[in-house]
Design a protein around this motif. Structure first.
Motif, mmCIF file in Angstrom:
data_model
loop_
_atom_site.group_PDB
_atom_site.id
_atom_site.type_symbol
_atom_site.label_atom_id
_atom_site.label_comp_id
_atom_site.label_asym_id
_atom_site.label_seq_id
_atom_site.Cartn_x
_atom_site.Cartn_y
_atom_site.Cartn_z
ATOM 1 N N ARG A 72 15.787 5.287 -10.675
ATOM 2 C CA ARG A 72 15.787 3.846 -10.976
ATOM 3 C C ARG A 72 15.536 3.065 -9.694
ATOM 4 N NH1 ARG A 72 20.969 4.298 -14.775
ATOM 5 N NH2 ARG A 72 21.776 4.930 -12.747
ATOM 6 N N LEU A 73 14.610 2.104 -9.796
ATOM 7 C CA LEU A 73 14.198 1.350 -8.614
ATOM 8 C C LEU A 73 15.223 0.273 -8.288
ATOM 9 C CD1 LEU A 73 11.811 1.146 -6.656
ATOM 10 C CD2 LEU A 73 10.695 -0.388 -8.281
ATOM 11 N N LEU A 74 15.835 0.360 -7.096
ATOM 12 C CA LEU A 74 16.861 -0.612 -6.705
ATOM 13 C C LEU A 74 16.316 -1.644 -5.725
ATOM 14 C CD1 LEU A 74 19.848 1.861 -6.108
ATOM 15 C CD2 LEU A 74 19.153 0.743 -8.225
ATOM 16 N N ALA A 75 15.269 -1.276 -5.005
ATOM 17 C CA ALA A 75 14.677 -2.213 -4.035
ATOM 18 C C ALA A 75 13.241 -1.792 -3.777
ATOM 19 C CB ALA A 75 15.467 -2.175 -2.725
ATOM 20 N N ASP A 76 12.380 -2.779 -3.526
ATOM 21 C CA ASP A 76 10.964 -2.479 -3.298
ATOM 22 C C ASP A 76 10.414 -3.548 -2.357
ATOM 23 O OD1 ASP A 76 8.410 -1.538 -3.473
ATOM 24 O OD2 ASP A 76 7.993 -2.455 -5.414
ATOM 25 N N ALA A 77 10.304 -3.225 -1.073
ATOM 26 C CA ALA A 77 9.829 -4.196 -0.080
ATOM 27 C C ALA A 77 8.445 -3.761 0.403
ATOM 28 C CB ALA A 77 10.803 -4.252 1.095
ATOM 29 N N LEU A 78 7.539 -4.721 0.496
ATOM 30 C CA LEU A 78 6.140 -4.373 0.791
ATOM 31 C C LEU A 78 5.521 -5.402 1.721
ATOM 32 C CD1 LEU A 78 3.872 -2.336 -0.270
ATOM 33 C CD2 LEU A 78 3.144 -4.237 -1.700
ATOM 34 N N HIS A 79 4.724 -4.913 2.673
ATOM 35 C CA HIS A 79 3.906 -5.834 3.465
ATOM 36 C C HIS A 79 2.466 -5.336 3.429
ATOM 37 C CE1 HIS A 79 2.474 -8.599 6.453
ATOM 38 N NE2 HIS A 79 1.848 -7.577 6.999
ATOM 39 N N SER A 80 1.557 -6.210 2.980
ATOM 40 C CA SER A 80 0.146 -5.839 2.945
ATOM 41 C C SER A 80 -0.542 -6.342 4.212
ATOM 42 C CB SER A 80 -0.515 -6.451 1.712
ATOM 43 O OG SER A 80 -1.902 -6.360 1.867
ATOM 44 N N GLN A 81 -1.409 -5.502 4.793
ATOM 45 C CA GLN A 81 -2.103 -5.878 6.026
ATOM 46 C C GLN A 81 -3.464 -6.523 5.748
ATOM 47 O OE1 GLN A 81 -2.396 -2.278 8.350
ATOM 48 N NE2 GLN A 81 -0.199 -2.155 8.723
#
Ligand code: KG4
Ligand code: ZN
Length: 356
Positions: free
Chosen positions: A23-32
């Protein structure tokens, strides 16, 4: 059980946390994207430097989102390949360094396994076995997926990947990087039948792909059309998208019929393409109707990752680790922590699925 997943194989820095059930609890993303846009493509050295700056802040962000502390993480999963060597090294070093400090294990995950299993993060999730169409910037393949870690390659591209075909033809049209989404947006205003472009290997009867001829045909056509008007540009974009989508649909359906698999799972950056999604849904609907004797339960179905998780992200890496953990394929005892590591810029999922 909490798993922290790190993705840094190309131009996205992703950090996510899942529990032992996936189960997904956190999803942090940075696109370049903004970083590379000025150069019209990914600059590997810039990608690595940016990952270094982004990784730890994204780990903090993910911990905040999941409302947990770093010492509550049980295992750190990271993309060990395939991808850009320097970019992979940044994620692997942070993963192994953090794990060493915490006295926890870090485990390598195959980037394509992350993509292949990512549609299982959507609801309803596909059941095994399924046929996977993996369409990204670096890969275009059809594989039979019997279980986690049990993958059989059925078809591959002989040259360019579908995402690469989108990106390269978009560049020829003068569209900004990344070309796929830009070409798809322009295609919405055009006529997909305006220009007749090749559908390579259309009648080969094999599940293999080839897209480099399409690129050459577009270059030749562009020279003839010079100077190209805006409506012509949109028509050409729509015709390119149609050529790529039609080949992907035909080969996927053919592979379903040949393999007898009734579930098709589409993953990788190009699976965000709306025309591809619509065409596959329509074709699968037709296939279900033309299979006499099949009950509703065995009718053909198609599954996609949630749109946000089509392109690279940390969630798919953490999730693949959770599925491996559930099946006893991922050793998570702290005593098994070693912290020497290797990355694999070229790494086959089929000859060496990277059991950890
Ligand atoms: O999976 P991904 O993020 O990275 C790789 O592992 O390669 O896929 C990136 C690729 C790029 O070629 C990009 O242009 C393409 O996916 N892409 C799209 C769309 N969104 C991303 N291609 C067509 N239509 C889209 N909407
Ligand atoms: Zn990818």
């Amino acid at each position: 059980m909490l798993i922290l997943g790190i993705e840094s194989s190309c131009d996205e820095t992703g950090v996510a946390i899942v529990d032992g059930k996936g189960r997904l609890l956190a999803d942090a993303l940075h696109s370049q994207v903004d970083l590379h846009a000025a150069y019209g493509g990914v600059v590997p050295e810039l990608a690595s430097r940016d990952h270094v700056e982004r990784l730890l802040p994204l780990v903090r962000l993910a911990l905040d989102q999941a409302k947990c502390r770093i010492d509550q993480i049980d295992v750190i999963a990271y993309t060990a390949g395939p991808g850009l060597a320097g970019a992979l090294l940044t994620g692997a070093s942070v993963a192994e360094g953090l794990a060493y400090a915490l006295g926890k294990p870090a485990r390598p995950i195959h980037h394509l396994e992350g993509h292949l299993l990512s549609p299982m993060l959507a609801s309803p999730a596909p059941l095994f076995p399924f046929l996977a169409l993996l369409v990204s910037g670096g890969h275009t393949l059809l594989a039979r997926v019997d279980e986690v870690g049990k993958y059989v390659l059925l078809g591959d591209t002989l040259d360019d990947a579908a995402g690469e075909a989108f990106d390269k033809t978009a560049k020829m049209l003068g569209l900004p990087y990344p070309g796929g989404p830009a070409l798809a947006a322009l295609a919405e205003k055009g006529n997909p039948q305006a220009y007749s472009l090749p559908r390579p290997l259309w009648n080969s009867g094999t599940p293999d792909f080839s897209f480099s001829g399409l690129k050459t045909a577009v270059a030749t056509l562009l020279r003839k059309l010079e100077p190209i008007s805006l409506p012509q540009q949109a028509d050409l974009a729509a015709s390119i998208e149609a050529a790529i989508v039609e080949v992907l649909v035909k080969k996927s359906l053919q592979a379903m019929q040949q393999s007898g698999l009734t579930r098709l799972v589409v993953a990788g950056g190009v699976s965000a393409n709306l025309r591809l999604r619509a065409a596959l849904k329509a074709a699968i609907g037709t296939l279900s109707k033309t299979r006499p004797g099949k009950s509703i339960e065995t009718a053909a179905e198609v599954f996609f990752p949630p749109p946000r998780l089509c392109t690279d992200n940390g969630a798919m890496i953490a999730f693949a680790a959770a599925l491996r953990f559930q099946r006893g394929l991922l050793e998570v005892n702290a005593s098994s922590a070693e912290h020497s590591f290797q990355v694999h810029p070229r790494w086959s999922l089929f000859t060496d699925p990277g059991r950890s």
